[in-house]
Write an enzyme that holds these catalytic residues in place. Structure first.
Site, PDB file in Angstrom:
ATOM      1  N   GLN A 141       0.795  -1.218   0.000  1.00 30.02           N
ATOM      2  CA  GLN A 141       0.000   0.000   0.000  1.00 30.02           C
ATOM      3  C   GLN A 141       0.836   1.281   0.000  1.00 30.02           C
ATOM      4  OE1 GLN A 141      -2.663  -1.837   3.232  1.00 30.02           O
ATOM      5  NE2 GLN A 141      -4.052  -0.471   2.167  1.00 30.02           N
ATOM      6  N   ARG A 197       3.763   0.153  12.859  1.00 25.43           N
ATOM      7  CA  ARG A 197       3.483  -1.176  12.305  1.00 25.43           C
ATOM      8  C   ARG A 197       3.584  -1.073  10.791  1.00 25.43           C
ATOM      9  NH1 ARG A 197      -0.454  -4.852  10.193  1.00 25.43           N
ATOM     10  NH2 ARG A 197      -0.842  -3.062   8.890  1.00 25.43           N
ATOM     11  N   HIS A 207       1.219  -9.364   4.613  1.00 29.44           N
ATOM     12  CA  HIS A 207       0.043  -8.501   4.457  1.00 29.44           C
ATOM     13  C   HIS A 207      -0.437  -8.628   3.003  1.00 29.44           C
ATOM     14  CE1 HIS A 207      -2.113  -4.823   6.309  1.00 29.44           C
ATOM     15  NE2 HIS A 207      -2.676  -4.983   5.118  1.00 29.44           N
ATOM     16  N   ASN A 248      -1.686 -10.788   8.503  1.00 28.57           N
ATOM     17  CA  ASN A 248      -2.671  -9.729   8.650  1.00 28.57           C
ATOM     18  C   ASN A 248      -4.006 -10.234   8.118  1.00 28.57           C
ATOM     19  OD1 ASN A 248      -3.575  -6.827   8.944  1.00 28.57           O
ATOM     20  ND2 ASN A 248      -3.987  -7.164   6.759  1.00 28.57           N
ATOM     21  N   GLU A 249      -5.035 -10.175   8.950  1.00 30.10           N
ATOM     22  CA  GLU A 249      -6.396 -10.517   8.566  1.00 30.10           C
ATOM     23  C   GLU A 249      -6.513 -11.863   7.836  1.00 30.10           C
ATOM     24  OE1 GLU A 249      -8.329  -7.089   6.792  1.00 30.10           O
ATOM     25  OE2 GLU A 249      -8.201  -6.022   8.697  1.00 30.10           O
ATOM     26  N   ASN A 267      -7.497  -5.950  14.117  1.00 28.80           N
ATOM     27  CA  ASN A 267      -7.885  -4.732  13.397  1.00 28.80           C
ATOM     28  C   ASN A 267      -9.393  -4.591  13.520  1.00 28.80           C
ATOM     29  OD1 ASN A 267      -5.267  -4.885  12.432  1.00 28.80           O
ATOM     30  ND2 ASN A 267      -5.855  -5.525  10.365  1.00 28.80           N
ATOM     31  N   TYR A 270     -12.785  -1.791  12.430  1.00 32.50           N
ATOM     32  CA  TYR A 270     -13.225  -0.546  11.809  1.00 32.50           C
ATOM     33  C   TYR A 270     -14.688  -0.216  12.055  1.00 32.50           C
ATOM     34  CZ  TYR A 270      -8.827  -0.509   9.274  1.00 32.50           C
ATOM     35  OH  TYR A 270      -7.496  -0.461   8.971  1.00 32.50           O
ATOM     36  N   GLU A 303      -4.994  -1.913  13.874  1.00 31.53           N
ATOM     37  CA  GLU A 303      -5.514  -0.975  12.874  1.00 31.53           C
ATOM     38  C   GLU A 303      -6.888  -0.496  13.320  1.00 31.53           C
ATOM     39  OE1 GLU A 303      -5.899  -2.452   8.897  1.00 31.53           O
ATOM     40  OE2 GLU A 303      -3.852  -3.206   8.796  1.00 31.53           O
ATOM     41  N   TRP A 326      -4.934   3.475  11.702  1.00 33.76           N
ATOM     42  CA  TRP A 326      -4.791   3.230  10.267  1.00 33.76           C
ATOM     43  C   TRP A 326      -5.380   4.443   9.568  1.00 33.76           C
ATOM     44  CZ3 TRP A 326      -2.402  -0.401   7.280  1.00 33.76           C
ATOM     45  CH2 TRP A 326      -2.627  -0.270   5.912  1.00 33.76           C
ATOM     46  N   GLU A 333      -5.615   1.780  -1.492  1.00 35.48           N
ATOM     47  CA  GLU A 333      -6.662   1.093  -0.735  1.00 35.48           C
ATOM     48  C   GLU A 333      -7.236  -0.071  -1.565  1.00 35.48           C
ATOM     49  OE1 GLU A 333      -7.378   1.018   2.395  1.00 35.48           O
ATOM     50  OE2 GLU A 333      -9.170  -0.184   2.148  1.00 35.48           O
ATOM     51  N   TRP A 334      -6.359  -0.984  -1.954  1.00 32.63           N
ATOM     52  CA  TRP A 334      -6.729  -2.222  -2.627  1.00 32.63           C
ATOM     53  C   TRP A 334      -7.656  -1.989  -3.816  1.00 32.63           C
ATOM     54  CZ3 TRP A 334      -2.929  -4.983  -1.007  1.00 32.63           C
ATOM     55  CH2 TRP A 334      -2.486  -4.876   0.307  1.00 32.63           C
TER      56      TRP A 334
HETATM   57  C1  NOJ Z   1      -7.554  -3.637   6.762  1.00 34.80           C
HETATM   58  C2  NOJ Z   1      -6.329  -3.955   5.959  1.00 34.80           C
HETATM   59  O1  NOJ Z   1      -5.414  -4.629   6.761  1.00 34.80           O
HETATM   60  C3  NOJ Z   1      -5.695  -2.720   5.341  1.00 34.80           C
HETATM   61  O2  NOJ Z   1      -4.740  -3.152   4.427  1.00 34.80           O
HETATM   62  C4  NOJ Z   1      -6.772  -1.858   4.722  1.00 34.80           C
HETATM   63  O3  NOJ Z   1      -6.221  -0.780   4.024  1.00 34.80           O
HETATM   64  C5  NOJ Z   1      -7.707  -1.400   5.813  1.00 34.80           C
HETATM   65  N1  NOJ Z   1      -8.369  -2.570   6.325  1.00 34.80           N
HETATM   66  C6  NOJ Z   1      -8.770  -0.409   5.377  1.00 34.80           C
HETATM   67  O4  NOJ Z   1      -9.667  -0.989   4.505  1.00 34.80           O
END
Ligand code: NOJ
Length: 495
Positions: A16, A73, A118, A162-163, A305, A307, A373, A417, A424-425
C-alpha cells in the site's frame, strides 16, 4: 492515563505504501500482477509507485517522529526480500531498505511492529498453488526464519498474518481479492487450515531458535467487526451474534488461544450442513491431536484490526451453493443512522469497540491486547481539514480507553490506520485513510499532516484524550507545519 507502557502508533503495509514494485531486483507479487490488469482496480490505479516509501525512509521516519508515535506497524514485502519466494533468491537491496527503515525507527525510539504477510504473496508461490498448497508452510517458515535472523536483533514484535479471514475468504472463497479463487464452500476452510499451521510453525521457529536471544513477542492479527444481536431479548439472535464472531475470529483465535481446535459451533454447523449436502465428510478440515497441541498457545499477545460494527440476526440459509457465508446461518445489517464512510460496510460505531474489547477479554481470559488498525476512509481528494476523522478517532479511542480504564481490559496499545493516504486495494487511491495526505499527482509524493495528525499527536503526548485539546492543537499545528516545511525544503537534518 497513568500507564506509561501503553503504546501509541500508526500502521501501514508494504504494497500500500512502498511502490518500487520492480525496483532493484524485487520479484512480482500477486498484487502487482492483479493491479496491472486493466479494470481490476478503480481508476486503473496500481501500487507501482504508491507513496514511494521505498525511496523515502528518512521522510517517513521524520514524520513518525514528529507525530510522536511509540511504535510503527509496517509489513515486509516477501518478494522484495526473496524475489522468487524462496531462500535461494535473496535480494540484498530489499534487505537494505528494511534495515534502513528499522534502524531509522530504532534510532528515534520508535518500536517496529512487523507483519510478515500482508497479502502480497510472491507470484512464484501462487504459481505452485498459493495458500491452497501445504508447501507454503515450509516456505513461509523459511521466509520468517530469515527475517528473524536478519532483523530480529532490532524487531521485537512480530505478526505472522494480517487478517487471515480476509486471505481465506476474499482470496479463496468470494474471490474478490487475489488470487481470486471462487470456491466459497471449501477452499476458505482448507486455506485457513494451512494458514493456522503456517502460523504455528513460524511461532515455534521463533520460540526454538530466537526467543531466548531476541526476547520478542509474536502473534497473528485477525479482522474483527463487533456485532450486536438485532433483538437482544431473542436468544436466537444472541447465538447468531456469537456464531458470527466465532466464524470470523474464533476460526483462528479459538485454536490459538483456547484448545488447538476450531470453535464447537463451527465444527457443528459446517459438519451438519456438509452431511445434509450429502458430502462424505465435513468441509471443515480436522486437526490431529498432535496438530492441536502444536497450534494451541502460539500467540504471546492478542492483536486485531477493527473498523466498524454490524447488527446480526439468525437466518435459515440455503444449502446450495456450498458457502462459508451460508454456513454461519446469520444475516447482517447496519443501522442507517450510523455514519457511513468511503468503504461500503464501514460505519463509525465507536461503542462497538468497547464491547468488542470486553468480548475478547471474556472469551480469551483477558490476554494482553493490541489494536493494530483502526481508522476511517473518506472519499475526497483533499481532506487536510479532516474533522470527520478527528471525530472518529476521538470517539473510538475514548471507547478503547473506557474498556481499558473502567472495564479492566488488558489493552496495551492502539494503532491508527493509517500513517498516510495509501493504495486502498480494489478502491485504488480514492478512499483516504491517512493522518498524512499524500499528493499522488505529484511525482515526489509529498506528505502533508492533516488536522487529525495534529490531534493524534496530542493524544499521544497526553497518553489519552487531551482535556483542553483545542488550544494545544494550534501550537502543535504550527509546529508540525514548520517541521513539514523544512522537510519539503530538504534542509532538515535527520537524527
Ligand atoms: C484492513 C487492511 O489490513 C488494510 O490493508 C486496509 O487498508 C484497511 N483494512 C482499510 O480498509
Amino acid at each position: 492515563m497513568n500507564n506509561n507502557n501503553f503504546t501509541w502508533g500508526v500502521s501501514s503495509s508494504a504494497y500500500q505504501v512502498e511502490g518500487g514494485w520492480d525496483a532493484d531486483g524485487k520479484g512480482p507479487s500477486i498484487w502487482d500482477n492483479f493491479s496491472h490488469v486493466p479494470g481490476n482496480i478503480k481508476n486503473g490505479d496500481t501500487g507501482d509507485i504508491a507513496c514511494d516509501s521505498y525511496n523515502k525512509v528518512e521522510e517517513d521516519v521524520y514524520l513518525l517522529r514528529a507525530l510522536g508515535v511509540k511504535n510503527y506497524r509496517f509489513s515486509l514485502s516477501w518478494s522484495r526480500i526473496f524475489p522468487s519466494g524462496r531462500n535461494n533468491s535473496i535480494n540484498s537491496h530489499g534487505i537494505d531498505y528494511y534495515n534502513r527503515l528499522i534502524d531509522g525507527l530504532v534510532a528515534n525510539n520508535i518500536t517496529p511492529i512487523v507483519t510478515l504477510y500482508h497479502w502480497d504473496l510472491p507470484q512464484a508461490l501462487q504459481d505452485i498453488g498459493g495458500w491452497e498448497s501445504s508447501t507454503l508452510i515450509d516456505l513461509f517458515d523459511s521466509f520468517a526464519d530469515f527475517c528473524f535472523q536478519t532483523f530480529g536483533d532490532r524487531v521485537k514484535f512480530w505478526i505472522t498474518f494480517n487478517e487471515p479471514q480476509v486471505i481465506a475468504w476474499a482470496g479463496y472463497g468470494a474471490g474478490t481479492l487475489p488470487p481470486n479463487v471462487n470456491d466459497p464452500g471449501s477452499a476458505p476452510y482448507r486455506v485457513a487450515h494451512i494458514l493456522l499451521k503456517a502460523h504455528a510453525r513460524v511461532y515455534h521457529t521463533y520460540d526454538d531458535k530466537y526467543r531466548a536471544s531476541q526476547g520478542g513477542v509474536i502473534a497473528l492479527c485477525p479482522n474483527i467487526d463487533w456485532v450486536e444481536p438485532k433483538t437482544p431479548s431473542d436468544p436466537r439472535d444472541i447465538e447468531a451474534a456469537d456464531r458470527y464472531l466465532q466464524f470470523l475470529v474464533g476460526w483462528f483465535t479459538h485454536p490459538i488461544f483456547k484448545n488447538g481446535d476450531y470453535p464447537e459451533v463451527m465444527k457443528w454447523k459446517v459438519g451438519n450442513r456438509s452431511e445434509l449436502q450429502n458430502l462424505p465428510s465435513s468441509r471443515l478440515p480436522v486437526f490431529t491431536a498432535e496438530e492441536r497441541d502444536y497450534i494451541r498457545g502460539t500467540a504471546d499477545v492478542f492483536c486485531f484490526n477493527s473498523y466498524t460494527s454490524k447488527i446480526v440476526t439468525h437466518s435459515t440459509t440455503r444449502l446450495r451453493p456450498f458457502s462459508y457465508e451460508y454456513d454461519q446461518e446469520v444475516l447482517t445489517k447496519v443501522d442507517s443512522s450510523w455514519p457511513s464512510s468511503a468503504i461500503t460496510g464501514h460505519r463509525a460505531v465507536a461503542w462497538g469497540l468497547r464491547r468488542l474489547l470486553n468480548w475478547i477479554k471474556e472469551e480469551y481470559g483477558n490476554p494482553p491486547i493490541y489494536i493494530i488498525e483502526n481508522g476511517v476512509g473518506i472519499k475526497t481528494k483533499s481532506d487536510v481539514d479532516d474533522n470527520t476523522r478527528i471525530f472518529y478517532y476521538k470517539t473510538y479511542i475514548d471507547e478503547a480507553l473506557k474498556a481499558y480504564k473502567l472495564d479492566g481490559v488488558n489493552l496495551r496499545g492502539y494503532n491508527a490506520w493509517s500513517f498516510m493516504d495509501s493504495f486502498e486495494w480494489l478502491n485504488g487511491y480514492d478512499p483516504r485513510f491517512g493522518l498524512h495526505q499524500v499528493d499522488f499527482d505529484n511525482p515526489n509524493r509529498p506528505r502533508t499532516p492533516k488536522r487529525s495528525a495534529v490531534y493524534y499527536a496530542e493524544i499521544i503526548r497526553n497518553n489519552g484524550i487531551p482535556l483542553a485539546h483545542l488550544c494545544v492543537s494550534i501550537h502543535a499545528l504550527l509546529r508540525t507545519e514548520i517541521v513539514f516545511h523544512r522537510v519539503l525544503q530538504g534542509n532538515m537534518v535527520f537524527a
